[in-house]
Design a protein around this motif. Structure first.
Motif, mmCIF file in Angstrom:
data_model
loop_
_atom_site.group_PDB
_atom_site.id
_atom_site.type_symbol
_atom_site.label_atom_id
_atom_site.label_comp_id
_atom_site.label_asym_id
_atom_site.label_seq_id
_atom_site.Cartn_x
_atom_site.Cartn_y
_atom_site.Cartn_z
ATOM 1 N N LYS A 1 0.860 -1.187 0.000
ATOM 2 C CA LYS A 1 0.000 0.000 0.000
ATOM 3 C C LYS A 1 0.897 1.238 0.000
ATOM 4 N N MET A 2 1.950 1.172 -0.832
ATOM 5 C CA MET A 2 2.965 2.230 -0.803
ATOM 6 C C MET A 2 2.434 3.577 -1.262
ATOM 7 N N GLY A 3 1.786 3.602 -2.436
ATOM 8 C CA GLY A 3 1.254 4.866 -2.925
ATOM 9 C C GLY A 3 2.281 5.773 -3.568
ATOM 10 N N PHE A 4 3.108 5.237 -4.458
ATOM 11 C CA PHE A 4 4.086 6.023 -5.213
ATOM 12 C C PHE A 4 5.071 6.797 -4.337
ATOM 13 N N PRO A 5 5.739 6.160 -3.376
ATOM 14 C CA PRO A 5 6.822 6.890 -2.709
ATOM 15 C C PRO A 5 7.914 7.187 -3.739
ATOM 16 N N SER A 6 8.367 8.412 -3.773
ATOM 17 C CA SER A 6 9.317 8.805 -4.811
ATOM 18 C C SER A 6 10.204 9.924 -4.299
ATOM 19 N N HIS A 7 11.470 9.904 -4.730
ATOM 20 C CA HIS A 7 12.370 11.006 -4.417
ATOM 21 C C HIS A 7 12.111 12.207 -5.325
ATOM 22 N N GLY A 8 11.238 12.027 -6.309
ATOM 23 C CA GLY A 8 10.914 13.107 -7.222
ATOM 24 C C GLY A 8 11.740 13.079 -8.489
ATOM 25 N N ALA A 9 11.199 13.674 -9.551
ATOM 26 C CA ALA A 9 11.826 13.584 -10.869
ATOM 27 C C ALA A 9 13.216 14.205 -10.923
ATOM 28 N N GLU A 10 13.441 15.265 -10.161
ATOM 29 C CA GLU A 10 14.753 15.927 -10.217
ATOM 30 C C GLU A 10 15.859 15.004 -9.720
ATOM 31 N N GLU A 11 15.630 14.333 -8.579
ATOM 32 C CA GLU A 11 16.664 13.433 -8.069
ATOM 33 C C GLU A 11 16.845 12.231 -8.986
ATOM 34 N N VAL A 12 15.752 11.701 -9.535
ATOM 35 C CA VAL A 12 15.869 10.573 -10.452
ATOM 36 C C VAL A 12 16.659 10.971 -11.693
ATOM 37 N N PHE A 13 16.492 12.203 -12.148
ATOM 38 C CA PHE A 13 17.278 12.700 -13.281
ATOM 39 C C PHE A 13 18.772 12.575 -12.997
ATOM 40 N N TYR A 14 19.193 13.039 -11.825
ATOM 41 C CA TYR A 14 20.619 12.990 -11.496
ATOM 42 C C TYR A 14 21.090 11.554 -11.280
ATOM 43 N N ASN A 15 20.219 10.706 -10.749
ATOM 44 C CA ASN A 15 20.589 9.289 -10.603
ATOM 45 C C ASN A 15 20.832 8.662 -11.968
ATOM 46 N N LEU A 16 19.940 8.908 -12.918
ATOM 47 C CA LEU A 16 20.111 8.348 -14.264
ATOM 48 C C LEU A 16 21.345 8.932 -14.945
ATOM 49 N N ALA A 17 21.584 10.223 -14.748
ATOM 50 C CA ALA A 17 22.742 10.861 -15.376
ATOM 51 C C ALA A 17 24.052 10.270 -14.880
ATOM 52 N N SER A 18 24.058 9.755 -13.653
ATOM 53 C CA SER A 18 25.288 9.231 -13.071
ATOM 54 C C SER A 18 25.762 7.945 -13.740
ATOM 55 N N TYR A 19 24.882 7.296 -14.502
ATOM 56 C CA TYR A 19 25.267 6.044 -15.160
ATOM 57 C C TYR A 19 25.944 6.275 -16.506
ATOM 58 N N GLY A 20 26.069 7.527 -16.887
ATOM 59 C CA GLY A 20 26.769 7.823 -18.125
ATOM 60 C C GLY A 20 25.838 7.758 -19.323
ATOM 61 N N PRO A 21 26.369 8.050 -20.495
ATOM 62 C CA PRO A 21 25.509 8.166 -21.685
ATOM 63 C C PRO A 21 25.041 6.832 -22.255
ATOM 64 N N HIS A 22 25.703 5.750 -21.909
ATOM 65 C CA HIS A 22 25.367 4.460 -22.521
ATOM 66 C C HIS A 22 24.909 3.473 -21.453
ATOM 67 N N PHE A 23 23.661 3.047 -21.570
ATOM 68 C CA PHE A 23 23.113 2.056 -20.651
ATOM 69 C C PHE A 23 23.329 0.657 -21.227
ATOM 70 N N ARG A 24 23.427 -0.326 -20.338
ATOM 71 C CA ARG A 24 23.592 -1.712 -20.788
ATOM 72 C C ARG A 24 22.296 -2.301 -21.313
ATOM 73 N N THR A 25 21.181 -1.752 -20.888
ATOM 74 C CA THR A 25 19.873 -2.242 -21.335
ATOM 75 C C THR A 25 18.959 -1.048 -21.598
#
Length: 327
Positions: free
Chosen positions: A102-126
């Motif tokens: 019954k979580m209900g979309f707990p999220s750090h928010g789009a801004e933090e997710v943006f920086y998390n994704l950016a940290s993996y570099g330009p090329h993803f493995r999948t």
């Protein structure tokens, strides 16, 4: 031995940030290649991925790649950070191999997710699918602004967006599945992604709709220009003897028949209109045989959540071994 099963479900969930890196060291290896295919410029080394809700904030992509995912769905991501619903938010039932949340979309928010994704570099493995939702206090009448906001923020890193309108844990969210609401929501979303390099948009639907409503919804989404479907979210139904409360979504083995039926209805309803669409099956996939069955039924991709809890982090590589041994 599954030591996480000795802990309360929410403890095991909270400690996953420690357990996942350890599991990837023990079980990790190169991404297995089996039943590989391409869709809209994306290459899937294998058709298995994690379901939305497993890695909500894109914090463990390297671990999922190491554990054998052919693609990863992150989220649900909301535009603004928000905490889980109050009170108890998750449980498991070992006898029936069922999960409840019954979580209900707990999220750090789009801004933090943006920086998390950016940290993996330009090329993803999948390929990376981004599951998007609205904040719980955003009225349905203006929910489209939340979805479009997340798209604008995360577009540089998303290989596909999954529009989540089917969680039972955000009050009123499933009302967005009716025809008029779908038109008002999906039209602006599709218009926004078309302004840039087009990003595929999928819709995640509920297993509780019933065959007729599901068929009508799938065909309506297809007519609007949606690129595919994720079938399905968690269910409000409960098997006999289930200890979970009435509110909240259930997943795991008891969801199997509902999720299978949703896939059947979608395949049958779309018919020749299926061409070019992506069908992702999730719910009650607890064994390699379940994976192979969904693919045989017409799913292009499958997603796992509960199987990781009840069978362990080697599940992706185990399925790959079973597939290659059976060839």
């Amino acid at each position: 031995m599954k030591p996480w099963m000795l802990l309360p479900a929410h403890w095991a969930h909270d400690l996953s940030s420690i357990g996942l890196p350890l599991a990837s060291l023990i079980y990790g290896r190169k991404t297995p290649h089996w039943k590989s295919f391409d869709w809209k410029g994306l290459h899937f080394a294998n058709p298995m991925g994690i379901a939305g809700g497993v890695d909500k904030n894109a914090e463990h992509l390297r671990e999922w790649w190491s554990l054998g995912c052919g693609f990863v769905e992150i989220g649900t991501v909301t535009p603004r950070p928000q905490n889980p619903n109050p009170g108890k938010i998750m449980d498991r039932h070992i006898k029936t191999q069922a999960m409840w949340n019954k979580m209900g979309f707990p999220s750090h928010g789009a801004e933090e997710v943006f920086y998390n994704l950016a940290s993996y570099g330009p090329h993803f493995r999948t390929p990376i699918f981004v599951n998007i939702g609205k904040n719980r206090h955003t009225p349905n009448e203006v929910a489209v602004s939340d979805y479009v906001s997340v798209i604008d923020q995360l577009r540089p890193f998303a290989d596909a967006f999954v529009v989540n309108i089917s969680s039972p844990n955000t009050k009123g969210l499933r009302d967005l599945q009716n025809k008029d609401s779908l038109t008002n929501l999906l039209g602006p979303i599709l218009d926004r992604v078309s302004h840039f390099e087009p990003t595929p948009v999928l819709v995640k639907l509920s297993p509780d709709m019933g065959d007729e409503a599901l068929s009508e919804t799938v065909l309506h989404c297809q007519s609007l220009g949606i690129d595919g479907f994720v079938l399905t979210n968690t269910t409000l139904s409960r098997p006999e003897g289930c200890p979970f409360p009435a509110e909240g979504g259930m997943s795991g083995a008891p969801l199997k028949n509902l999720s299978r039926r949703a896939l059947e209805v979608a395949v049958q309803s779309l018919g020749k209109k299926r061409e070019g669409l992506l069908l992702v099956s999730v719910g009650g996939i607890m064994s390699p045989e379940d994976v192979f069955e969904r693919l045989q039924m017409g799913a292009d991709l499958v997603q796992i959540y509960s199987a990781l809890v009840f069978h362990g982090p080697d599940f992706f590589h185990e399925v790959a071994r079973r597939y290659n041994d059976g060839r």
